[in-house]
Structure formats: structure tokens, C-alpha cells
Design an enzyme around this catalytic site. Structure first.
Site, PDB file in Angstrom:
ATOM      1  CG  HIS A 153      -1.920   0.974   1.379  1.00 56.95           C
ATOM      2  ND1 HIS A 153      -1.682   2.262   1.772  1.00 56.95           N
ATOM      3  CD2 HIS A 153      -3.251   0.889   1.160  1.00 56.95           C
ATOM      4  CE1 HIS A 153      -2.826   2.936   1.800  1.00 56.95           C
ATOM      5  NE2 HIS A 153      -3.794   2.121   1.431  1.00 56.95           N
ATOM      6  CG  ASP A 180       0.342  -2.487   6.154  1.00 52.08           C
ATOM      7  OD1 ASP A 180      -0.650  -2.660   6.883  1.00 52.08           O
ATOM      8  OD2 ASP A 180       0.316  -1.771   5.133  1.00 52.08           O
ATOM      9  CD  GLN A 204      -7.147  -4.365   4.079  1.00 48.44           C
ATOM     10  OE1 GLN A 204      -8.083  -5.084   4.405  1.00 48.44           O
ATOM     11  NE2 GLN A 204      -7.320  -3.094   3.762  1.00 48.44           N
ATOM     12  CE  LYS A 255      -7.454   0.132   6.230  1.00 52.66           C
ATOM     13  NZ  LYS A 255      -8.176   0.406   4.989  1.00 52.66           N
ATOM     14  CB  CYS A 288      -3.579   3.125  -1.647  1.00 50.93           C
ATOM     15  SG  CYS A 288      -4.774   4.408  -1.310  1.00 50.93           S
TER      16      CYS A 288
HETATM   17  N1  PMP Z   1      -1.909  -0.707   4.559  1.00 46.73           N
HETATM   18  C1  PMP Z   1      -2.848  -1.459   3.991  1.00 46.73           C
HETATM   19  C2  PMP Z   1      -2.500  -2.839   3.530  1.00 46.73           C
HETATM   20  C3  PMP Z   1      -4.144  -0.950   3.846  1.00 46.73           C
HETATM   21  O1  PMP Z   1      -5.076  -1.695   3.275  1.00 46.73           O
HETATM   22  C4  PMP Z   1      -4.427   0.343   4.321  1.00 46.73           C
HETATM   23  C5  PMP Z   1      -5.819   0.948   4.180  1.00 46.73           C
HETATM   24  N2  PMP Z   1      -6.383   0.816   2.904  1.00 46.73           N
HETATM   25  C6  PMP Z   1      -3.417   1.077   4.918  1.00 46.73           C
HETATM   26  C7  PMP Z   1      -2.170   0.511   5.019  1.00 46.73           C
HETATM   27  C8  PMP Z   1      -3.628   2.465   5.434  1.00 46.73           C
HETATM   28  O2  PMP Z   1      -4.515   2.458   6.494  1.00 46.73           O
HETATM   29  P1  PMP Z   1      -5.088   3.833   7.068  1.00 46.73           P
HETATM   30  O3  PMP Z   1      -5.610   4.590   5.884  1.00 46.73           O
HETATM   31  O4  PMP Z   1      -6.170   3.415   8.004  1.00 46.73           O
HETATM   32  O5  PMP Z   1      -3.975   4.529   7.739  1.00 46.73           O
END
Ligand code: PMP
Length: 408
Positions: free
Chosen positions: A125, A202, A205, A228, A366
């Protein structure tokens, strides 16, 4: 163990009961972006704001004590949820992005030098790419990328080859938000640790789908977002091993993160406060703890089992759609299913799904470098939760068929 009673569980989520889209009942398959909140989380927020809203770690007065106790209890709940050895290894942040920025900035400032390497993967991401790019640029360090195969799995041979004495940290996602790939993080951590290289996971997910025991898995850092995992927005967790966090300088300066301040010199506070400058998201932390307790009560094992059955069913059912192509076909997967149909633009497909009451996400999620790798503009992503039903999957498949027929 008895199967999950999904009909009963759905009653815990007011939005799932109430929301309609164009007069149709909502089918919510955008859980990878954010999850809906159970009533108990909403009640907890209301109780805090109506009953004991107060600043923490400051007042001698009763309410402040009560808020501080609840905030610190929330830290213990989060620590227990991932089986951290100490609750001060849990830093409350704004979310995954904030957690990764904290590590990139603080670890990077101390441990990165010109010529060093930060190792990430091709499926990261943006929030696990850009903070590292920023600190690498500042330090003259290099960002290197573990490649993936066409199924969306990490090339572990390449990973082993890339691990050398120049690598100062490995930062990878546990589960791909775009493809649903579950990465072999245990193997990654074992190999990195054999060379004394720390690993950041990270878990944005992963935390809502897979039971994580940090003492078993041994990541040095683990980041996730409250929103999430059925908690409020604006709150997240950075877990860090005490030994690393103690060696790292504060990320931000301000109130709460200090022991004493004079104009000449400031003595920083101890963990976890050293990394929590300013008034924290008190309600968010308490709300997150309510969400984690709710999940424990439902049963993590049951949730995991049900979600595995649901994703398997969804993959089988979607396979029947003529012209469908899955982006990501990893053997081990969780959460998200990305696909394209013929050469229909994902945005067009997503729009027609929306008109049928089905919420999916379209775009690059993203993960632009990943889209470039597959040479596609984006995907349609359906991301599942334990409150989704098999009937909803059938609706999704029917809606994709209908939309594709109209767009072909
Ligand atoms: N890493 C991953 C794998 C994600 O899916 C996301 C959210 N789409 C993020 C980081 C970022 O999370 P946040 O926007 O809640 O900071």
C-alpha cells in the site's frame, strides 16, 4: 464449534439494518476500505462523551482519572489482543499510516545511513512505500522491492537473495489489500532475524481476519487501523518490541511525551508516552477496545472459519462469470478479491454494481506500482467480512453478470 450465526450478528450492526442504496438493501463489500461498527462500539463512544469525557494523564479530578483508567485499559486490551508481552509496547496512533510513518521517521533517523537498504514488497500500500521513500531520500538510503509472480505471491527466493548486510529493515504487508494474498510472514521474519534485521508488518488487512500472536510471530513492529477492525476512525496501533522502541527517538514533540521540560533541555517520557505527543484519541482508543472485546466474544476462530468458507464460495461463484480475470490468485488468501471482466473499465463496472445496491471499491487501491506491474488501470475489489452472507455473494455475482452484459 458451532458455525457463526450471521443473521444474529448482523443485528449487532445498525448500519447493516438501516442502510439502503437507491431503495435497495445495502450489500456492503468494501470492508477492506473500512468496516461497519457494532452497536457496542457506538454505545461505548456515547457513554464516554456523556459520562466521563475528560483529558487523560493530567487532572487529579475524578473524571480525568476515570478517562485515564479507561484509556490505559484500552491499551491493555489491544496488547492482549495481539498477545504483546507488555502493554507499553502498544502505542496509540491515528492508524496504520501514522504507525508506519512513526517507525520510518524515528527508526530511520537513528538507524539508516547512506548506502543502507529498506526492503519492501511489490504489493505494498502507498502508506508502506512513501514514508520509506521519504526517509531513504533524506538519508541517501535505497528502497528495494521484493518481486511477485503473476499469481500475486512474493518470490521468496528473490527475498532471500535480497537479504544482505545493507538491509536495515524489512517492511512488508501481512495481507495484500488489493489481491488478498497472505504473505509467508513467519518465514520472512525468521530469515530476517537470522541476519539481525528487524521486520515491520503492515497488518491493516490481517488483524481483522487472522489471529495474530506477536510473541509467536515475532515481528519487531506491527501496524493496524481501528476502523478496519470494527472500531472508530482516527485510532490505530503501533506495536513495537520494547527493546526497539527504547532505542528510538520520539516521533513528535509536545505534551505528554515529556518528563521535564526546560528551555535548555527536555527529558523524554518513558514508553509508551514517549511516542504519544499531545492529547490522544481517548474515545477512539476506548471504542477500539470495545470492538476488540466484541470480536473476542463472537469468537475469532469462528470468524476466521466462516470468512474462509465465504471467500472460497465467492471465488467459485465469481469464476462462473464469463470473461472474468482475477488479479491475484495466491494459494493462501484472505479478505479481498480483485477482478476485471473482459476489457470493461473497473470504474464502469463498479458504477453499475452501485446502482444495484452493491458497494465495492474500484481503482488502484493505493497500490499504483502493483497496477503498473499488471499493466491495468485498476480493479474491482470485493472485500469480505464475517457479517456478509452467502446470499450477498450470489447477489454480487448476479449483479456483475448483469452489469457486464450491459457494458459489453
Ligand atoms: N496498509 C494497507 C495494507 C491498507 O489496506 C491500508 C488501508 N487501505 C493502509 C495501510 C492504510 O490504512 P489507514 O488509511 O487506516 O492509515
Amino acid at each position: 464449534a458451532p458455525a457463526l450465526d450471521v443473521a444474529r450478528i448482523r443485528k449487532d450492526f445498525p448500519l447493516l439494518q438501516q442502510a439502503t442504496v437507491y431503495g435497495l438493501p445495502l450489500v456492503y463489500f468494501d470492508n477492506g476500505a473500512t468496516t461497519q461498527k457494532p452497536q457496542v462500539v457506538l454505545d461505548t463512544l456515547e457513554q464516554y462523551y456523556t459520562g466521563y469525557n475528560s483529558n487523560v494523564h493530567r487532572g487529579v479530578h475524578h473524571l480525568s482519572q476515570k478517562a485515564t483508567d479507561a484509556y490505559e485499559e484500552a491499551r491493555k486490551t489491544a496488547a492482549a489482543y495481539i498477545n504483546a508481552q507488555y502493554s507499553h509496547e502498544v502505542i496509540f496512533t491515528k492508524g496504520t499510516t501514522d504507525s508506519i510513518n512513526l517507525v520510518a521517521s524515528s527508526f530511520g533517523r537513528t538507524f539508516l545511513q547512506a548506502g543502507d537498504v529498506v526492503l519492501i514488497s511489490a504489493m505494498e500500500h502507498h502508506s508502506n512505500i512513501v514514508p520509506w521513500q521519504m526517509i531513504c531520500e533524506e538519508k541517501g538510503a535505497e528502497l528495494k522491492v521484493i518481486p511477485i509472480n503473476e499469481r500475486g505471491e512474493l518470490l521468496m527466493d528473490e527475498f532471500s537473495r535480497l537479504l544482505n548486510e545493507r538491509v536495515k529493515i524489512v517492511a512488508v504487508t501481512y495481507v495484500s489489500n488489493t489481491m488478498g494474498t497472505v504473505n509467508p510472514v513467519k518465514d520472512i521474519i525468521t530469515q530476517a532475524h537470522a541476519r539481525n534485521i528487524p521486520v515491520l508488518l503492515d497488518a491493516a488487512q490481517a488483524i481483522q481476519h487472522i489471529t495474530i500472536d506477536v510473541q509467536d510471530l515475532q515481528p519487531d513492529f506491527l501496524a493496524f487501523s481501528g476502523h478496519k477492525i470494527y472500531g472508530p476512525t482516527g485510532i490505530g496501533v503501533l506495536y513495537g518490541k520494547e527493546a526497539w522502541l527504547n532505542k528510538m527517538p520520539p516521533y513528535q514533540g509536545g505534551g505528554d511525551m515529556i518528563k521535564t521540560v526546560t528551555f535548555a533541555k527536555t527529558i523524554y517520557n518513558e514508553l509508551p508516552y514517549k511516542f504519544e505527543a499531545g492529547t490522544p484519541d481517548v474515545s477512539g482508543a476506548i471504542g477500539l477496545a470495545a470492538a476488540l472485546n466484541y470480536l473476542q466474544q463472537v469468537g475469532l476462530e469462528k470468524i476466521q472459519q466462516y470468512e474462509e468458507q465465504l471467500i472460497e464460495y465467492a471465488l467459485q461463484a465469481l469464476q462462473q462469470v464469463p470473461g472474468i480475470r482475477f488479479i491475484g490468485q495466491a494459494a493462501h488468501r484472505s479478505g479481498a478479491i480483485s477482478f476485471l471482466v473482459d476489457d470493461i473499465h473497473p470504474y464502469d463496472l463498479g458504477e453499475l454494481l452501485d446502482k444495484q445496491g452493491i458497494a465495492v471499491r474500484t481503482g488502484h487501491h493505493c497500490t499504483e506500482p502493483l497496477m503498473d506491474l499488471f499493466k491495468i488501470p485498476g480493479t474491482v475489489r470485493a472485500s469480505l467480512s464475517f457479517y456478509n452472507t452467502f446470499e450477498e455473494v450470489d447477489k454480487l455475482v448476479a449483479a456483475v453478470n448483469r452489469a457486464a452484459a450491459m457494458l459489453r
